[in-house]
Design a protein around this motif. Structure first.
Motif, short mmCIF file in Angstrom:
data_model
loop_
_atom_site.label_atom_id
_atom_site.label_comp_id
_atom_site.label_asym_id
_atom_site.label_seq_id
_atom_site.Cartn_x
_atom_site.Cartn_y
_atom_site.Cartn_z
N ALA A 56 29.78 42.78 78.07
CA ALA A 56 30.97 43.55 78.45
C ALA A 56 30.59 44.95 78.93
O ALA A 56 31.04 45.43 79.97
CB ALA A 56 31.91 43.62 77.25
N SER A 57 29.72 45.62 78.17
CA SER A 57 29.34 46.99 78.55
C SER A 57 28.20 47.01 79.57
O SER A 57 28.23 47.78 80.53
CB SER A 57 28.93 47.78 77.30
N VAL A 109 33.20 38.21 65.34
CA VAL A 109 32.73 38.38 66.72
C VAL A 109 32.99 39.80 67.22
O VAL A 109 32.61 40.12 68.35
CB VAL A 109 33.37 37.35 67.68
N LEU A 127 17.79 43.56 81.64
CA LEU A 127 17.07 42.54 80.87
C LEU A 127 18.09 41.80 80.01
O LEU A 127 18.73 42.41 79.14
CB LEU A 127 16.00 43.18 80.01
C1 LIG Z 1 35.24 33.84 71.00
C2 LIG Z 1 35.42 35.32 71.16
C3 LIG Z 1 36.70 35.82 71.45
C4 LIG Z 1 36.88 37.20 71.60
N1 LIG Z 1 38.11 37.67 71.95
C5 LIG Z 1 38.29 39.00 72.15
C6 LIG Z 1 39.54 39.51 72.59
O1 LIG Z 1 40.49 38.76 72.82
N2 LIG Z 1 39.66 40.86 72.76
C7 LIG Z 1 38.63 41.72 72.53
O2 LIG Z 1 38.80 42.93 72.69
N3 LIG Z 1 37.42 41.26 72.13
C8 LIG Z 1 37.23 39.92 71.94
N4 LIG Z 1 36.00 39.44 71.56
C9 LIG Z 1 34.91 40.41 71.34
C10 LIG Z 1 34.23 40.80 72.65
O3 LIG Z 1 33.77 39.70 73.33
C11 LIG Z 1 33.13 41.80 72.34
O4 LIG Z 1 33.74 42.93 71.72
C12 LIG Z 1 32.41 42.31 73.58
O5 LIG Z 1 31.91 41.28 74.38
C13 LIG Z 1 31.25 43.20 73.12
O6 LIG Z 1 30.64 43.77 74.25
P1 LIG Z 1 29.18 44.35 74.16
O7 LIG Z 1 28.85 44.89 75.49
O8 LIG Z 1 29.11 45.25 72.98
O9 LIG Z 1 28.24 43.10 73.83
P2 LIG Z 1 28.17 41.61 74.36
O10 LIG Z 1 29.30 41.28 75.25
O11 LIG Z 1 27.93 40.76 73.17
O12 LIG Z 1 26.84 41.62 75.26
C14 LIG Z 1 25.56 41.78 74.72
C15 LIG Z 1 24.57 41.11 75.66
O13 LIG Z 1 23.26 41.55 75.32
C16 LIG Z 1 22.37 40.44 75.32
N5 LIG Z 1 21.28 40.76 74.39
C17 LIG Z 1 21.37 41.00 73.06
N6 LIG Z 1 20.17 41.30 72.55
C18 LIG Z 1 19.29 41.25 73.56
C19 LIG Z 1 17.89 41.46 73.66
N7 LIG Z 1 17.14 41.82 72.60
N8 LIG Z 1 17.29 41.31 74.87
C20 LIG Z 1 18.03 40.97 75.98
N9 LIG Z 1 19.36 40.75 75.93
C21 LIG Z 1 19.99 40.91 74.74
C22 LIG Z 1 23.24 39.28 74.87
O14 LIG Z 1 22.69 38.03 75.24
C23 LIG Z 1 24.56 39.59 75.57
O15 LIG Z 1 24.62 39.04 76.85
C24 LIG Z 1 35.79 38.08 71.42
C25 LIG Z 1 34.52 37.57 71.14
C26 LIG Z 1 34.33 36.21 71.01
C27 LIG Z 1 32.96 35.71 70.71
#
Ligand SMILES: Cc1cc2nc3c(=O)[nH]c(=O)nc-3n(C[C@H](O)[C@H](O)[C@H](O)COP(=O)(O)OP(=O)(O)OC[C@H]3O[C@@H](n4cnc5c(N)ncnc54)[C@H](O)[C@@H]3O)c2cc1C
Length: 555
Positions: free
Chosen positions: A23-24, A486, A42
């Motif tokens: 997402a971010s 999650v 990456l």
């Molecule tokens: C089933 C489900 C339903 C959801 N519904 C909602 C909703 O309705 N509303 C809402 O606000 N939120 C919802 N969420 C939560 C939302 O998806 C997360 O808050 C959001 O995606 C987090 O964003 P992020 O950028 O922090 O991390 P993420 O989206 O988790 O992205 C992290 C990325 O980093 C990669 N990564 C991690 N470690 C490494 C590494 N060491 N090396 C390389 N790559 C790596 C991962 O593979 C992933 O692609 C839901 C989540 C799930 C699972």
């Protein structure tokens, strides 16, 4: 959009390495690359596309095809308190490991935080047992970036009666109301509440070259087959690649972030798709690996200069983990209500965003209409017999399943989660992943106010169900505390005081001037249950501030 295939040699210094494309990460990559910087993303998972996603419940709901846990070589352990021995679980901190991260298979409920969320600690005062704090930024600082998420990522909705002020209307009208949510709306009205169109990161009509939703019913836990869901995979990554400045390296698992003698990031070490260790030289790094993997990576990046983990002089890396609370009431209706159709929810009640302090506990949240098995008939089939005491096989089972699946709806509460230092992510001393990296160990017990809030919301969702005319009402919340989630928030919290926080008000690490943490880890409070709109707005803001700082030569 054609993919511009730029490739940077690892020995050449790029401007930015972005770890994670979720997402971010997708937003940060697009923004930095569009500004002309050389960017390497990456990502440990594959680059799936809309055509790869299927209505395959077995694959997604039972075999966890998109998620990343113990059976996929990435063990996670859980314990309630620091005195317990952590047990191995399939998944504790759930997320999708693919380009787009969890924004690919999330439900897409997109509630902005409100002004109160950023300053609630000074309004409510101290809460014992917590590190409840104000943010160093205010709603007004983030509003322009919320609006960018609306328009550039794509959000559908209608300004509701209590919504925070917005500088621009939603780009897409709200999704059509579902039958089951008409019942929620009526019940809410009878209780003196207002159910209004749920804001969602799903397009109700074509926008930015992507099509509108086809209402197939497979959103929550599934990737969108037509790109109507506004994941960073669909909305941001194609633009990052089209800039010609961004290289997306998939199947690459980051193991360490290295620093030079001056304590600045100089390279990011990772295992490539063949398991071979590589190191990408870089001028700066932006960690977007989520609220569980980012602290893990920082703790794994300890060195003689940073003995407790990178950017961890405060000792706060991994601490203050917040999950958000929840409850759910479901009931059967006389007529088919077809809650499984279309998107997960089309109506939300936000009258209880802030609960009365006289209740004796802190809390708040929202209530929306859902289907209890996320619209998945197989999953529901396994649960429905237990619900009514009917057989779990044979013709009566089939009859009941067909009846219940279409006649059931749930009203769900999504609630606050207080930051508690002992709720945390640490490195497990007993388990490692396929690359030998220490596993995530999660320690978590909901604060007593969070449990009280969930219980209070359950009473309201039960009342709404009853008012809507349901029978056989059943409800619950995790009374003994949650053992996984999650929503992964707060583990590198933002703050002005370097002794109490990990990143500053611009998401830059206090300890390392060319390191940024921009995912769910930087949130100071967890909002009311739908954090991703705020995670994305922070990503736009941080990228903007990084671009400005880079122009001033201040990275
Ligand atoms: C089933 C489900 C339903 C959801 N519904 C909602 C909703 O309705 N509303 C809402 O606000 N939120 C919802 N969420 C939560 C939302 O998806 C997360 O808050 C959001 O995606 C987090 O964003 P992020 O950028 O922090 O991390 P993420 O989206 O988790 O992205 C992290 C990325 O980093 C990669 N990564 C991690 N470690 C490494 C590494 N060491 N090396 C390389 N790559 C790596 C991962 O593979 C992933 O692609 C839901 C989540 C799930 C699972």
């Amino acid at each position: 959009m054609a993919q511009a295939a730029i490739s940077y040699p690892t020995r050449d210094e790029v401007d930015f390495v972005v770890v994670g494309s979720g997402a971010s990460g997708g937003i940060v990559a697009r923004e930095l690359a569009a500004a002309g910087h050389s960017v390497v993303v990456l990502e440990q998972g594959p680059h799936l596309q809309a055509a790869d996603f299927r209505h395959d419940e077995w694959a997604y709901d039972f075999n966890n095809e998109l998620t990343w846990g113990t059976s996929k070589g990435n063990p996670q352990t859980f314990r309630k308190t620091e005195n317990d021995v952590a047990e191995l679980r399939e998944t504790v901190c759930g997320y999708a490991h693919n380009v787009g991260g969890s924004s690919v298979h999330f439900s897409g409920n997109f509630w902005r935080f409100r002004p109160i969320d950023f300053m609630e600690a000074s309004v409510r005062g101290r809460i014992p047992g917590t590190t409840f704090s104000d943010w160093p930024i205010r709603y007004e600082d983030l509003e322009p970036y919320y609006t960018r998420v609306d328009w550039e990522v794509g959000v559908s909705g209608l300004q509701g009666p209590w919504d925070p002020p917005r500088s621009r209307e939603y780009p897409c009208p709200p999704m059509p109301v579902k039958g089951s949510d008409v019942l929620l709306e009526r019940a809410a009205k009878q209780m003196g509440l207002t159910a209004y169109p749920a804001p969602v990161a799903i397009l109700s009509q074509p926008h930015n070259g992507r099509p509108g939703c086809i209402h197939c019913g497979f959103c929550n836990g599934y990737g969108c087959e037509v790109d109507a869901k506004s994941s960073s995979m669909a909305a941001m990554i194609p633009q990052a690649l089209a800039s010609g400045n961004c290289e997306l390296r998939t199947g690459c698992t980051v193991a360490r972030v290295e620093t030079d003698d001056g304590g600045r990031v100089n390279e990011v070490v990772y295992f490539d798709g063949d398991g071979v260790e590589q190191a990408q030289r870089t001028r700066a790094a932006v960690l977007c690996a989520n609220g569980a993997e980012t602290p893990r990576l920082l703790l794994l990046s300890e060195s003689s200069r940073f003995p407790d983990g990178l950017a961890n002089s405060s000792g706060k890396v991994g601490k203050n983990l917040m999950f958000n609370g929840s409850c759910s009431s479901s009931g059967l209706f006389e007529e088919p209500v077809n809650a499984w159709k279309s998107i997960p929810t089309t109506r939300v009640v936000h009258d209880y965003y802030e609960l009365d302090p006289n209740l004796g506990f802190y809390g708040g949240g929202g209530i929306d209409g859902r289907h209890p098995s996320r619209g998945a008939p197989m999953l529901f089939g396994l649960l429905s017999g237990a619900r009514t005491g009917t057989p779990s096989w044979g013709s009566e089972y089939k009859r009941n399943l067909a009846y219940q699946f279409s006649h059931i709806a749930s009203f769900d509460g999504h609630t606050t989660s207080l930051p508690v230092e002992s709720n945390n992510i640490t490195l497990d001393p007993n388990y490692t992943d396929d690359f030998g990296r220490a596993a995530i160990r999660c320690t978590y017990m909901d604060h007593v106010d969070d449990l009280a809030t969930m219980a209070w919301f359950l009473e309201r969702t039960n009342e709404l169900m009853e008012m809507a005319g349901a029978t056989n009402i059943q409800g619950g919340y995790p009374e003994n505390g949650q053992e996984g989630n999650v929503h992964l928030l707060g583990t590198c919290r933002m703050g002005d005081d370097p002794n109490e926080s990990v990143v500053d008000a611009t998401n830059r690490a206090h300890d390392v001037p060319n390191l940024f943490m921009v995912d769910g880890s930087s949130l100071v409070t967890g909002g009311r249950g739908q954090p991703t709109m705020t995670i994305m707005a922070l990503a736009f803001r941080t990228a903007d501030l990084i671009n400005q700082a880079a122009q001033r030569n201040e990275i």
